[in-house]
Enzyme design. Structure first.
Site, PDB file in Angstrom:
ATOM      1  N   LYS A 100      15.518 -20.241   4.075  1.00 35.44           N
ATOM      2  CA  LYS A 100      15.972 -20.276   3.246  1.00 35.44           C
ATOM      3  C   LYS A 100      16.897 -20.459   2.770  1.00 35.44           C
ATOM      4  O   LYS A 100      17.816 -19.303   3.018  1.00 35.44           O
ATOM      5  CB  LYS A 100      15.093 -18.681   2.423  1.00 35.44           C
ATOM      6  CG  LYS A 100      15.099 -19.203   0.774  1.00 35.44           C
ATOM      7  CD  LYS A 100      14.687 -17.550   0.179  1.00 35.44           C
ATOM      8  CE  LYS A 100      15.181 -18.182  -1.929  1.00 35.44           C
ATOM      9  NZ  LYS A 100      14.300 -16.658  -2.072  1.00 35.44           N
ATOM     10  N   GLY A 161      14.717 -10.891 -10.015  1.00 33.86           N
ATOM     11  CA  GLY A 161      13.687  -9.981 -10.527  1.00 33.86           C
ATOM     12  C   GLY A 161      13.949  -9.704 -11.796  1.00 33.86           C
ATOM     13  O   GLY A 161      13.707  -8.412 -12.465  1.00 33.86           O
ATOM     14  N   ALA A 187      10.541 -16.387  -7.447  1.00 33.23           N
ATOM     15  CA  ALA A 187      11.500 -15.793  -8.431  1.00 33.23           C
ATOM     16  C   ALA A 187      11.242 -15.625  -9.735  1.00 33.23           C
ATOM     17  O   ALA A 187      10.618 -16.191 -10.018  1.00 33.23           O
ATOM     18  CB  ALA A 187      13.151 -16.440  -8.460  1.00 33.23           C
ATOM     19  N   GLY A 188      11.326 -14.805 -10.530  1.00 35.35           N
ATOM     20  CA  GLY A 188      10.765 -14.267 -12.223  1.00 35.35           C
ATOM     21  C   GLY A 188       9.590 -13.971 -12.002  1.00 35.35           C
ATOM     22  O   GLY A 188       9.089 -12.970 -13.185  1.00 35.35           O
ATOM     23  N   ASN A 209       9.064 -10.824  -4.826  1.00 34.96           N
ATOM     24  CA  ASN A 209       9.812  -9.610  -3.728  1.00 34.96           C
ATOM     25  C   ASN A 209       9.682  -7.729  -4.747  1.00 34.96           C
ATOM     26  O   ASN A 209       8.450  -7.240  -4.470  1.00 34.96           O
ATOM     27  CB  ASN A 209      11.486 -10.034  -3.087  1.00 34.96           C
ATOM     28  CG  ASN A 209      11.959  -8.617  -2.700  1.00 34.96           C
ATOM     29  OD1 ASN A 209      11.167  -6.961  -2.254  1.00 34.96           O
ATOM     30  ND2 ASN A 209      12.747  -8.273  -1.984  1.00 34.96           N
ATOM     31  N   THR A 210      10.227  -9.132  -5.918  1.00 31.75           N
ATOM     32  CA  THR A 210      10.652  -7.538  -6.441  1.00 31.75           C
ATOM     33  C   THR A 210       8.716  -6.728  -7.402  1.00 31.75           C
ATOM     34  O   THR A 210       8.946  -5.774  -8.032  1.00 31.75           O
ATOM     35  CB  THR A 210      11.650  -7.358  -7.977  1.00 31.75           C
ATOM     36  OG1 THR A 210      12.841  -8.018  -7.341  1.00 31.75           O
ATOM     37  CG2 THR A 210      11.790  -6.595  -8.644  1.00 31.75           C
TER      38      THR A 210
END
Lengths: 266, 67
Positions: A100, A161, A187-188, A209-210
């Site tokens: 990535k 995040g 993301a997001g 992830n987050t």
């Protein structure tokens, strides 16, 4: 359901999960398992020298024999640093080619620097890497990254995040419509409905992830994300009904209604 | 004596070392690591023969949690 194909390999799960921000490696392992994911991202960082010689190793929690590891370049702000990081990752993971690429523009927004990203992508493709690339939701840049030879394009839904969800579904739609390689929202995503919306747009997968790691119960959220991604994919394949302001077509038959009884109020 | 920079930290050693000997000194033997010397990867298979020189800059990395 039909698998997601990335760089010639089939994956039953369309959810890709990061390994950062968990309480410990045990929580990482349990969240990854609950998510049903087959692809997990890892970061590459300097090892401790002369301290914590017996520090636990992430790769014991997410063994490469069980998961496809996706080394990333998070934290890199130049094409050169990103390329060097992934060369180290390839050596670390015994010639592993799937990576990535992520080149950031500033530490405040973590917004991608697309100019450095394209430069790094060119070098990495030339060196034989299979490059999954994090980018903005600019359809022109996404197309250029595909043309450079990236094997998947991964636009943001909102800032890394942030958990703000999908802020510009229309740009994502254009990217998906134009792409010949898998499009993965990266993301997001903040909660399960965000992942479902991404999949309903026609994305091939979602990377997060987050959203999992920062949930109150990461294990339960991982399970929710698994279901959301599957539900969104099925809804996309099923093809949603058109939206209309007035239905004028009730779901139940209009004929065969029983008669009102004379003189009696309901 | 040779002076190395390892992960940004200056280190001094009494004698010239191979990469394998350095890894042993750092108690990293058997760990899953990758090593870059002056910007170039040193493949694990060559750790035994690659001799370090005064002024070398080394990066030694592992996989950690990340998105």
């Amino acid at each position: 359901m039909e698998p997601m194909i990335i760089a010639g390999k089939a994956y039953a799960s369309r959810l890709l999960v990061g390994t950062g921000k968990y309480k410990d490696f045990d929580e990482t392992r349990r969240a990854i398992e609950a998510s049903g994911t087959q692809i997990v991202t890892v970061a590459i960082r300097r090892t401790n020298i002369g301290q914590n010689a017996n520090e636990p190793n992430l790769l014991d929690a997410v063994p490469p024999s069980k998961y496809t590891l996706l080394p990333n370049t998070a934290g890199c702000y130049s094409a050169d640093d990103a390329v060097r990081t992934l060369r180290l990752a390839r050596e670390l993971l015994d010639g592993h080619k799937l990576v990535k690429l992520e080149v950031l523009g500033d530490p405040h927004t973590l917004y991608p620097n697309v100019i450095e990203t394209i430069a790094a992508a060119k070098t990495l493709v030339k060196e034989g890497f299979d490059v999954m690339v994090y980018t903005s939701d600019d359809p022109i840049i996404a197309k250029q990254l595909e043309e450079v030879g990236c094997c998947a394009v991964m636009p943001l839904a909102s800032l890394i995040g942030s958990g703000m969800g999908i802020l510009n579904p229309w740009n994502l739609q254009i990217i998906i419509d134009n792409a010949k390689v898998p499009v993965i929202v990266d993301a997001g995503v903040g909660t399960a409905s965000d992942a479902a919306i991404a999949m309903e747009l026609g994305c091939d997968g979602v990377l997060m992830n987050t959203a999992i790691a920062a949930a109150k119960d990461p294990i339960l959220m991982a399970s929710a994300m698994d279901k959301a991604v599957q539900a969104g994919r099925e809804a996309f394949l099923a093809g949603r009904m058109p939206k209309k302001l007035y239905a004028a077509a009730p779901s139940s038959p209009t004929s065969g209604m029983i008669s009102p009884v004379k003189g009696k109020a309901a | 004596m040779i002076a190395l920079t390892i992960n940004g930290e200056p280190r001094r050693f009494d004698e010239a070392l191979t990469v394998a000997q350095l890894i042993e000194r750092l108690e990293l033997t058997g760990k899953r690591i990758a090593l870059e010397r002056n910007g170039h990867i040193v493949p694990r298979g060559l750790f035994g023969e690659e001799r370090l020189a005064d002024g070398d800059k080394l990066e030694i990395v592992v996989a950690v949690g990340g998105g």
